[in-house]
Write a protein that holds these residues in place. Structure first.
Motif, mmCIF file in Angstrom:
data_model
loop_
_atom_site.group_PDB
_atom_site.id
_atom_site.type_symbol
_atom_site.label_atom_id
_atom_site.label_comp_id
_atom_site.label_asym_id
_atom_site.label_seq_id
_atom_site.Cartn_x
_atom_site.Cartn_y
_atom_site.Cartn_z
ATOM 1 N N MET A 1 63.019 -32.183 77.312
ATOM 2 C CA MET A 1 63.419 -32.535 78.673
ATOM 3 C C MET A 1 64.557 -31.594 79.065
ATOM 4 O O MET A 1 65.598 -31.579 78.430
ATOM 5 C CB MET A 1 63.861 -33.992 78.738
ATOM 6 C CG MET A 1 64.120 -34.479 80.148
ATOM 7 S SD MET A 1 64.671 -36.216 80.186
ATOM 8 C CE MET A 1 63.229 -37.060 79.536
ATOM 9 N N ASP B 1 62.622 -42.588 78.913
ATOM 10 C CA ASP B 1 63.303 -41.307 79.115
ATOM 11 C C ASP B 1 64.819 -41.461 79.229
ATOM 12 O O ASP B 1 65.555 -40.470 79.207
ATOM 13 C CB ASP B 1 62.789 -40.631 80.399
ATOM 14 C CG ASP B 1 61.318 -40.268 80.320
ATOM 15 O OD1 ASP B 1 60.879 -39.785 79.251
ATOM 16 O OD2 ASP B 1 60.612 -40.461 81.334
ATOM 17 N N GLY C 1 58.094 -29.545 74.959
ATOM 18 C CA GLY C 1 58.308 -30.988 75.004
ATOM 19 C C GLY C 1 59.756 -31.403 75.193
ATOM 20 O O GLY C 1 60.068 -32.594 75.151
ATOM 21 N N GLU D 1 67.265 -39.728 76.675
ATOM 22 C CA GLU D 1 67.281 -38.269 76.796
ATOM 23 C C GLU D 1 67.996 -37.827 78.071
ATOM 24 O O GLU D 1 68.714 -36.827 78.076
ATOM 25 C CB GLU D 1 65.859 -37.701 76.743
ATOM 26 C CG GLU D 1 65.806 -36.234 76.439
ATOM 27 C CD GLU D 1 66.347 -35.845 75.062
ATOM 28 O OE1 GLU D 1 66.774 -34.683 74.917
ATOM 29 O OE2 GLU D 1 66.365 -36.689 74.137
ATOM 30 N N ILE E 1 60.067 -31.354 81.893
ATOM 31 C CA ILE E 1 59.823 -31.184 80.457
ATOM 32 C C ILE E 1 59.198 -29.811 80.254
ATOM 33 O O ILE E 1 58.207 -29.458 80.917
ATOM 34 C CB ILE E 1 58.899 -32.298 79.923
ATOM 35 C CG1 ILE E 1 59.576 -33.655 80.165
ATOM 36 C CG2 ILE E 1 58.579 -32.088 78.448
ATOM 37 C CD1 ILE E 1 58.710 -34.844 79.918
#
Length: 173
Positions: A63, A9, A61, A12, A57
């Protein structure tokens, strides 16, 4: 959905930080954060490794935000006359709650705060402490609406580079 962040993650999360910082450079800065200083990928990576970073999220989908939850209180918290007195191990601290500007106004910050409260209760904490930059009017308005009490303000020497005044809130769980 809000979940524990993983190293996958990280990229992102960095994009969220960049989106916020760019948005604030082009508009108005509510956070007083600065590119290259805070928040950074290194900061997020450390939180992921410590298993204290959580990400939200949406149903598509994407974030939309992140938050760090731990019991580390900045030294400046000693300047605050907290309403309720608790031992350090009974206090959960919300750090670096951020929502992607393109996703703001959709209730995501409320979801993340509510998640933080539920997480803190589950872990046995009795109170949540948090702070925000005195010019962060959206956050300063949100927290009281969610039952947080204003506890005071103090100067912080942020990252040993920036002097700023932060306002502090608390909520007994």
């Amino acid at each position: 959905m809000i979940k524990l962040a993983t190293i996958e993650d990280l990229i992102e999360i960095g994009k969220i930080y960049d989106e916020i910082l760019t948005h604030e450079e082009e508009n108005i800065s509510y956070t007083n954060w600065q590119k290259g200083l805070y928040p950074t990928l290194e900061y997020a990576k450390k939180a992921i490794e410590e298993k204290t970073m959580f990400v939200g999220i949406n149903s598509d989908g994407l974030m939309y935000g992140s938050v760090i939850l731990n019991n580390i209180q900045p030294k400046e918290y000693n300047n605050i006359d907290w309403i309720e007195k608790f031992e350090a191990n009974e206090i959960m601290v919300i750090h670096t709650l951020c929502i992607r500007p393109s996703q703001s106004g959709q209730g995501h910050a409320k979801k993340m705060v509510k998640f933080s409260e539920d997480f803190a209760k589950e872990k046995g904490y009795k109170v949540i402490h948090l702070d925000t930059y005195e010019g962060n009017f959206p956050a300063a308005a949100l927290y009281p609406k969610m039952g947080y009490l204003y506890s005071g303000k103090t100067k912080f020497h942020f990252q040993e580079k920036i002097w700023e005044t932060l306002i502090c809130f608390e909520k007994t769980l």
